[in-house]
Design a protein around this motif. Structure first.
Motif, PDB file in Angstrom:
ATOM      1  N   ASP A 128       3.270   0.994   0.099  1.00 47.04           N
ATOM      2  CA  ASP A 128       3.175   1.387  -1.310  1.00 47.04           C
ATOM      3  C   ASP A 128       2.197   2.546  -1.523  1.00 47.04           C
ATOM      4  O   ASP A 128       2.180   3.157  -2.596  1.00 47.04           O
ATOM      5  N   HIS A 129       1.352   2.827  -0.530  1.00 47.55           N
ATOM      6  CA  HIS A 129       0.359   3.911  -0.604  1.00 47.55           C
ATOM      7  C   HIS A 129       0.465   4.754   0.671  1.00 47.55           C
ATOM      8  O   HIS A 129      -0.453   4.776   1.491  1.00 47.55           O
ATOM      9  N   PRO A 130       1.590   5.463   0.854  1.00 45.81           N
ATOM     10  CA  PRO A 130       1.801   6.213   2.094  1.00 45.81           C
ATOM     11  C   PRO A 130       0.873   7.424   2.218  1.00 45.81           C
ATOM     12  O   PRO A 130       0.423   7.988   1.218  1.00 45.81           O
ATOM     13  N   ASN A 131       0.589   7.769   3.485  1.00 45.40           N
ATOM     14  CA  ASN A 131      -0.167   8.994   3.801  1.00 45.40           C
ATOM     15  C   ASN A 131      -1.497   9.076   3.059  1.00 45.40           C
ATOM     16  O   ASN A 131      -1.828  10.100   2.470  1.00 45.40           O
ATOM     17  N   GLN A 132      -2.235   7.988   3.098  1.00 45.29           N
ATOM     18  CA  GLN A 132      -3.509   7.913   2.391  1.00 45.29           C
ATOM     19  C   GLN A 132      -4.679   7.894   3.373  1.00 45.29           C
ATOM     20  O   GLN A 132      -4.546   7.481   4.521  1.00 45.29           O
ATOM     21  N   THR A 133      -5.816   8.317   2.871  1.00 46.14           N
ATOM     22  CA  THR A 133      -7.080   8.162   3.559  1.00 46.14           C
ATOM     23  C   THR A 133      -7.888   7.185   2.732  1.00 46.14           C
ATOM     24  O   THR A 133      -8.046   7.374   1.521  1.00 46.14           O
ATOM     25  N   PHE A 134      -8.359   6.118   3.368  1.00 47.89           N
ATOM     26  CA  PHE A 134      -9.149   5.105   2.671  1.00 47.89           C
ATOM     27  C   PHE A 134     -10.597   5.220   3.103  1.00 47.89           C
ATOM     28  O   PHE A 134     -10.910   5.206   4.291  1.00 47.89           O
ATOM     29  N   GLY A 135     -11.480   5.324   2.112  1.00 46.86           N
ATOM     30  CA  GLY A 135     -12.896   5.494   2.404  1.00 46.86           C
ATOM     31  C   GLY A 135     -13.152   6.912   2.884  1.00 46.86           C
ATOM     32  O   GLY A 135     -12.476   7.857   2.481  1.00 46.86           O
ATOM     33  N   MET A 165       4.899   7.985   7.940  1.00 47.74           N
ATOM     34  CA  MET A 165       3.726   7.643   7.135  1.00 47.74           C
ATOM     35  C   MET A 165       2.524   7.486   8.050  1.00 47.74           C
ATOM     36  O   MET A 165       2.634   6.890   9.117  1.00 47.74           O
ATOM     37  N   LYS A 166       1.361   8.007   7.596  1.00 45.27           N
ATOM     38  CA  LYS A 166       0.125   7.926   8.368  1.00 45.27           C
ATOM     39  C   LYS A 166      -1.011   7.500   7.452  1.00 45.27           C
ATOM     40  O   LYS A 166      -1.041   7.867   6.270  1.00 45.27           O
ATOM     41  N   TRP A 167      -1.939   6.751   8.033  1.00 46.15           N
ATOM     42  CA  TRP A 167      -3.114   6.326   7.285  1.00 46.15           C
ATOM     43  C   TRP A 167      -4.352   6.515   8.147  1.00 46.15           C
ATOM     44  O   TRP A 167      -4.353   6.197   9.332  1.00 46.15           O
ATOM     45  N   TYR A 168      -5.410   7.026   7.512  1.00 46.62           N
ATOM     46  CA  TYR A 168      -6.720   7.166   8.146  1.00 46.62           C
ATOM     47  C   TYR A 168      -7.658   6.243   7.377  1.00 46.62           C
ATOM     48  O   TYR A 168      -7.795   6.380   6.153  1.00 46.62           O
ATOM     49  N   ILE A 169      -8.280   5.332   8.090  1.00 44.86           N
ATOM     50  CA  ILE A 169      -9.021   4.264   7.427  1.00 44.86           C
ATOM     51  C   ILE A 169     -10.461   4.224   7.916  1.00 44.86           C
ATOM     52  O   ILE A 169     -10.727   4.155   9.121  1.00 44.86           O
TER      53      ILE A 169
END
Length: 152
Positions: free
Chosen positions: A97-104, A125-129
């Motif tokens: 539901d939150h694609p291609n996001q960076t968290f923090g 889709m990619k995420w950096y956490i």
């Protein structure tokens, strides 16, 4: 008809189990392949990436944080694949539901980062956490990734 307390307790327990299962099914999705990894600045093996499919798992062959992820041409053992296989069915729906996001703020200080990548219906889709600052909806998956990577 008289009902026994043990029977009522058993029915309540079964009901709780089915509720938990439904909740988990609602918050996760299954994927056919998953690339995941982490960067840690506190030890020598600071960069670890893996690509998992339903048949095989590959480890990275890179030594730096930047650039494209390069994977070994040879898969790891089937035993290693079986350690990670469950991850294919546990990707949090929150991430979809939150694609291609960076968290923090991953890698802003020495905390490193967690990386997740998948493709669903042709959409990458990619995420950096940031491992110290991320949504509670993905906490179970980040913990599972860390445990799995330690076992690999």
């Amino acid at each position: 008809m008289k009902s026994s307390p043990a029977l009522l307790l058993a029915l309540c327990f079964i009901g709780m189990l089915s509720c938990n299962k439904g909740h988990d099914d609602e918050r996760t999705v299954a994927v056919s392949a998953l690339t995941f990894g982490k960067v840690e600045y506190s030890n020598e093996s600071a960069v670890k990436y893996y690509k998992l499919t339903s048949q095989e798992i590959y480890k990275d062959s890179i030594t730096t944080v930047t650039g494209q992820i390069l994977l070994s041409a040879l898969p790891l053992s089937q035993q290693k694949q079986s350690i990670a296989r469950h991850l294919l069915n546990r990707l949090p729906k929150y991430l979809i539901d939150h694609p291609n996001q960076t968290f923090g703020c991953p890698s802003c200080t020495d905390q490193g980062l967690v990386y997740i990548e998948t493709t669903i219906q042709g959409v990458s889709m990619k995420w950096y956490i940031d491992p110290t600052n991320f949504p509670s909806d993905i906490k179970f998956f980040v913990a599972d990734l860390n445990t799995t990577m330690e076992a690999l």
